[in-house]
Write a protein that holds these residues in place. Structure first.
Motif, PDB file in Angstrom:
ATOM      1  N   ILE A  13       0.865  -1.188   0.000  1.00 17.15           N
ATOM      2  CA  ILE A  13       0.000   0.000   0.000  1.00 17.15           C
ATOM      3  C   ILE A  13       0.901   1.237   0.000  1.00 17.15           C
ATOM      4  CG2 ILE A  13      -1.739   1.311   1.281  1.00 17.15           C
ATOM      5  CD1 ILE A  13      -2.436  -1.428   2.672  1.00 17.15           C
ATOM      6  N   ASP A  15       0.424   5.247   0.131  1.00 20.84           N
ATOM      7  CA  ASP A  15      -0.472   6.392   0.312  1.00 20.84           C
ATOM      8  C   ASP A  15       0.144   7.279   1.381  1.00 20.84           C
ATOM      9  OD1 ASP A  15      -2.817   8.000   1.371  1.00 20.84           O
ATOM     10  OD2 ASP A  15      -3.835   6.839  -0.175  1.00 20.84           O
ATOM     11  N   ARG A  21      -4.007   4.462   4.854  1.00 30.16           N
ATOM     12  CA  ARG A  21      -3.246   3.204   4.829  1.00 30.16           C
ATOM     13  C   ARG A  21      -3.813   2.212   5.829  1.00 30.16           C
ATOM     14  NH1 ARG A  21       1.274   6.676   4.972  1.00 30.16           N
ATOM     15  NH2 ARG A  21       1.784   5.922   7.061  1.00 30.16           N
ATOM     16  N   LYS A  22      -4.097   2.683   7.028  1.00 27.93           N
ATOM     17  CA  LYS A  22      -4.638   1.807   8.079  1.00 27.93           C
ATOM     18  C   LYS A  22      -5.992   1.246   7.660  1.00 27.93           C
ATOM     19  CE  LYS A  22      -5.236  -0.003  12.187  1.00 27.93           C
ATOM     20  NZ  LYS A  22      -4.662  -1.300  12.487  1.00 27.93           N
ATOM     21  N   ARG A  25      -5.440  -1.368   4.940  1.00 28.25           N
ATOM     22  CA  ARG A  25      -4.860  -2.566   5.555  1.00 28.25           C
ATOM     23  C   ARG A  25      -5.947  -3.370   6.278  1.00 28.25           C
ATOM     24  NH1 ARG A  25      -0.188  -4.964   7.596  1.00 28.25           N
ATOM     25  NH2 ARG A  25       1.227  -3.381   6.813  1.00 28.25           N
ATOM     26  N   GLU A  39       3.794  -0.869   3.774  1.00 30.62           N
ATOM     27  CA  GLU A  39       3.127   0.415   3.546  1.00 30.62           C
ATOM     28  C   GLU A  39       4.197   1.456   3.259  1.00 30.62           C
ATOM     29  OE1 GLU A  39       0.618   1.575   6.813  1.00 30.62           O
ATOM     30  OE2 GLU A  39      -0.193  -0.442   7.035  1.00 30.62           O
ATOM     31  N   LYS A  41       4.854   5.687   2.464  1.00 24.94           N
ATOM     32  CA  LYS A  41       4.231   6.992   2.710  1.00 24.94           C
ATOM     33  C   LYS A  41       4.478   7.996   1.595  1.00 24.94           C
ATOM     34  CE  LYS A  41       8.001   8.782   5.593  1.00 24.94           C
ATOM     35  NZ  LYS A  41       8.965   7.765   5.274  1.00 24.94           N
ATOM     36  N   ASP A  61      -1.411   5.382  -4.427  1.00 28.47           N
ATOM     37  CA  ASP A  61      -2.185   6.624  -4.376  1.00 28.47           C
ATOM     38  C   ASP A  61      -1.738   7.516  -5.520  1.00 28.47           C
ATOM     39  OD1 ASP A  61      -3.785   8.749  -3.554  1.00 28.47           O
ATOM     40  OD2 ASP A  61      -2.433   9.378  -1.966  1.00 28.47           O
TER      41      ASP A  61
END
Length: 129
Positions: A13, A15, A21-22, A25, A39, A41, A61
């Protein structure tokens, strides 16, 4: 077909919003055939993590700091062609979206999709559909 490791779809992921993200997930962890492997960022971290983790699917994203999505996608197509990119966006019409698709992303989802649609899109992308 992108599935590896006995049929589990490995997803990264990317983003810039921690809450997003959470949430993603949490949705994906409910699917028994999908594993979130990391993940990122921003775009730079996304590239680093693709190289390190070699996910089946990169959920990217459309707008975040660092590299533009089409730059990331061009790099992935050259270096890790087995990784499939799905773009996640708040908008369905955007210059960057068109460029990312031209660069090789297989599709896009808006952030307004129902959770099950996200899961099914990942499964379809992994099957090459």
């Amino acid at each position: 077909m992108a599935k590896q490791n006995g049929g589990t779809i490995r997803v990264l992921i990317a983003d810039d919003h921690p809450v997003t993200r959470k949430g993603i997930r949490t949705i994906l962890e409910e699917a028994l055939d999908i594993k979130v492997v990391g993940e990122a960022k921003d775009g730079v971290e996304a590239k680093q993590m693709v190289a390190k983790l070699r996910p089946d699917i990169l959920l990217l994203d459309l707008v975040m700091p660092g590299l533009r999505p089409f730059e990331i996608e061009k790099w992935i197509r050259t270096n890790y062609p087995k990784t499939i990119t799905l773009i996640l966006t708040a908008h369905d019409r955007d210059y960057y979206l068109a460029e990312a698709i031209k660069a090789g992303a297989v599709g896009f989802l808006t952030k307004e999709e129902a959770p099950q649609q996200l899961v099914e899109a990942i499964r379809r992308a992994a099957r090459g559909v």
